[in-house]
Design a protein around this motif. Sequence first.
Motif, mmCIF file in Angstrom:
data_model
loop_
_atom_site.group_PDB
_atom_site.id
_atom_site.type_symbol
_atom_site.label_atom_id
_atom_site.label_comp_id
_atom_site.label_asym_id
_atom_site.label_seq_id
_atom_site.Cartn_x
_atom_site.Cartn_y
_atom_site.Cartn_z
ATOM 1 N N ASP A 15 -2.101 6.459 13.331
ATOM 2 C CA ASP A 15 -1.471 6.571 12.015
ATOM 3 C C ASP A 15 -0.665 7.860 11.885
ATOM 4 N N PRO A 16 0.358 7.862 11.021
ATOM 5 C CA PRO A 16 1.128 9.093 10.779
ATOM 6 C C PRO A 16 0.236 10.209 10.255
ATOM 7 N N THR A 17 0.586 11.432 10.585
ATOM 8 C CA THR A 17 -0.212 12.583 10.161
ATOM 9 C C THR A 17 0.529 13.500 9.197
ATOM 10 N N MET A 18 1.836 13.334 9.058
ATOM 11 C CA MET A 18 2.607 14.196 8.168
ATOM 12 C C MET A 18 2.752 13.550 6.791
ATOM 13 N N PRO A 19 2.614 14.326 5.714
ATOM 14 C CA PRO A 19 2.805 13.781 4.360
ATOM 15 C C PRO A 19 4.157 13.099 4.210
ATOM 16 N N MET A 20 4.198 12.056 3.375
ATOM 17 C CA MET A 20 5.431 11.303 3.191
ATOM 18 C C MET A 20 5.371 10.528 1.884
ATOM 19 N N PRO A 21 6.525 10.124 1.361
ATOM 20 C CA PRO A 21 6.542 9.250 0.182
ATOM 21 C C PRO A 21 6.565 7.783 0.614
ATOM 22 N N TYR A 22 5.708 6.964 0.031
ATOM 23 C CA TYR A 22 5.683 5.557 0.409
ATOM 24 C C TYR A 22 5.237 4.708 -0.776
ATOM 25 N N TYR A 23 5.515 3.437 -0.669
ATOM 26 C CA TYR A 23 5.178 2.479 -1.724
ATOM 27 C C TYR A 23 4.564 1.268 -1.038
ATOM 28 N N GLY A 24 3.419 0.819 -1.516
ATOM 29 C CA GLY A 24 2.770 -0.284 -0.830
ATOM 30 C C GLY A 24 2.002 -1.196 -1.747
ATOM 31 N N THR A 25 1.620 -2.323 -1.192
ATOM 32 C CA THR A 25 0.791 -3.276 -1.902
ATOM 33 C C THR A 25 -0.065 -4.015 -0.887
ATOM 34 N N THR A 26 -0.945 -4.859 -1.372
ATOM 35 C CA THR A 26 -1.904 -5.519 -0.502
ATOM 36 C C THR A 26 -2.292 -6.878 -1.063
ATOM 37 N N ARG A 27 -2.736 -7.743 -0.198
ATOM 38 C CA ARG A 27 -3.315 -9.027 -0.576
ATOM 39 C C ARG A 27 -4.436 -9.364 0.402
ATOM 40 N N MET A 28 -5.361 -10.174 -0.057
ATOM 41 C CA MET A 28 -6.396 -10.721 0.800
ATOM 42 C C MET A 28 -6.034 -12.176 1.086
ATOM 43 N N LEU A 29 -6.140 -12.572 2.339
ATOM 44 C CA LEU A 29 -5.735 -13.907 2.761
ATOM 45 C C LEU A 29 -6.943 -14.729 3.207
ATOM 46 N N ARG A 30 -6.938 -16.005 2.847
ATOM 47 C CA ARG A 30 -8.060 -16.874 3.225
ATOM 48 C C ARG A 30 -7.958 -17.317 4.669
ATOM 49 N N ASP A 31 -6.736 -17.330 5.218
ATOM 50 C CA ASP A 31 -6.553 -17.753 6.602
ATOM 51 C C ASP A 31 -5.136 -17.394 7.037
ATOM 52 N N LEU A 32 -4.853 -17.610 8.303
ATOM 53 C CA LEU A 32 -3.510 -17.465 8.852
ATOM 54 C C LEU A 32 -3.257 -18.627 9.795
ATOM 55 N N ASP A 33 -2.019 -19.060 9.855
ATOM 56 C CA ASP A 33 -1.630 -20.069 10.836
ATOM 57 C C ASP A 33 -0.183 -19.839 11.228
#
Length: 470
Positions: A313-331
């Motif tokens: 993973d990156p070690t230097m501070p930075m500006p970022y924007y993120g989101t997340t979801r939980m998935l029941r499966d993948l295909d």
Amino acid sequence: MSQQEQVVAADVDSLARQVRGPVLRPGDAGYDGERAGFQTYGSRQPQVIVGAVDAQDVRAAVGFARSHGVPVAIQATGHGLPAETQGGVLISTRRMSGVRINADRRTAAIEAGVRWEQVIEAAARHGLAPLSGSSPQVGAISYVLGGGISLLARSHGYAADHVRAVDVVTADAQLRRVTAESDPVLFWALRGAGGNFGVVTALEIDLVPVVRLYGGGLYFDAPLVGDVLDAWQRWTHTVPEDLTSSIALIPFPDKPVLPEPLRGRHVAHVRIAYTGDTETGERLVQPLRAVGSRLIDTLGEMPYTASHSICNDPTMPMPYYGTTRMLRDLDTAAVQALLELAGPGAASPCVVELRHLGGVLGRPPAVANAVGNRGAQYSLGLTSRLGSVAPTEEELDTVRGVQRDVLNALQPWDTGGRYLNFLTGEGADVQQVRTAYDRADYERLTELKAAYDPGNMFRLNHNIPPATQR
């Protein structure tokens, strides 16, 4: 300036005499450095910062905020700040860095500002390891309180499942030692609800007898990204519980600081952590290596103290924007939808991370807690690095649009849930936080919040409002 803020300004000197650590106001030397964190996007302008050195400093800061009717924010490393801080009191815990290992009990006592790298090194001297995540620089306390998906997650469950005791300063400024025996209701809530019920000053957590791993990363170039992603999702349906993995699609910039094989390339990075023997590990990963040549292949035997190299993973501070979801499966259909919007050649690429869940993560822990969405088989994270700490609305609209399009495309596989620790850009939205929990558990949390923090003092976080305020 409001009347409350005037009162705060008038009494800060009195607060400073009560605590051992620094007490800072805007314009003071050290103020900007104290409020800075790894996540540099978002405004943090607290009226007062208390650089706590112990639990008594935390008590004084909470008591001060309570008497003046202002909110409290907590920051150790500032990796995942969910809410902007305007006014109020910011308690910086980075000076609270004590770690004590009890090898006989296989536990660690960790203070509020401890980073995982400290616990990893201390535990390794006793042949043990914590359930730490991908980055050793992340604050251990907030990681655990939000759930904690570790490098060993499929074989051991959430890090929150392995908490034995919590030292917490609640909204009444009292320091409590909370265990399953002393206060089972609050113990249930603290493990999974983040900082909604107080400032946790220390945890006692389980360690596991892990000294080494078969692990590392496989990096594939853009032409193979689609094949790798599809092979990985099919492969995850076959692997044992003692193998935890993830895959990230990363558009690397062309910068000299990066390894030469990765510069300017859109790569697929497969991350592996397997606690079994190396021979079996080599056999298990063969279907992934068979996809094609790698830009970099670091898989092999490693000490747990080198586990940070798996995700790198990156070690230097930075500006970022993120989101997340939980998935029941993948295909394969889900993979194609993801590639079309966020794979190589996408107009506005972002970092896409899929983590394989299941295994022990999907089972109830020995002592119940508030961590939700245990039925999900994968987590999806979308992260966009911003051009500056103060991005334009046009840039933010573009980022949000890309992430929204990806989430909409994956709706058929979406459980509707989120993972609390990965909520950043949208994390201050109460409706988003609600989806991190099972419905009945969320209702119970709001009722407990009304009992323990009726004024919602602890709201500058992934907030769960009191039932009386909903």
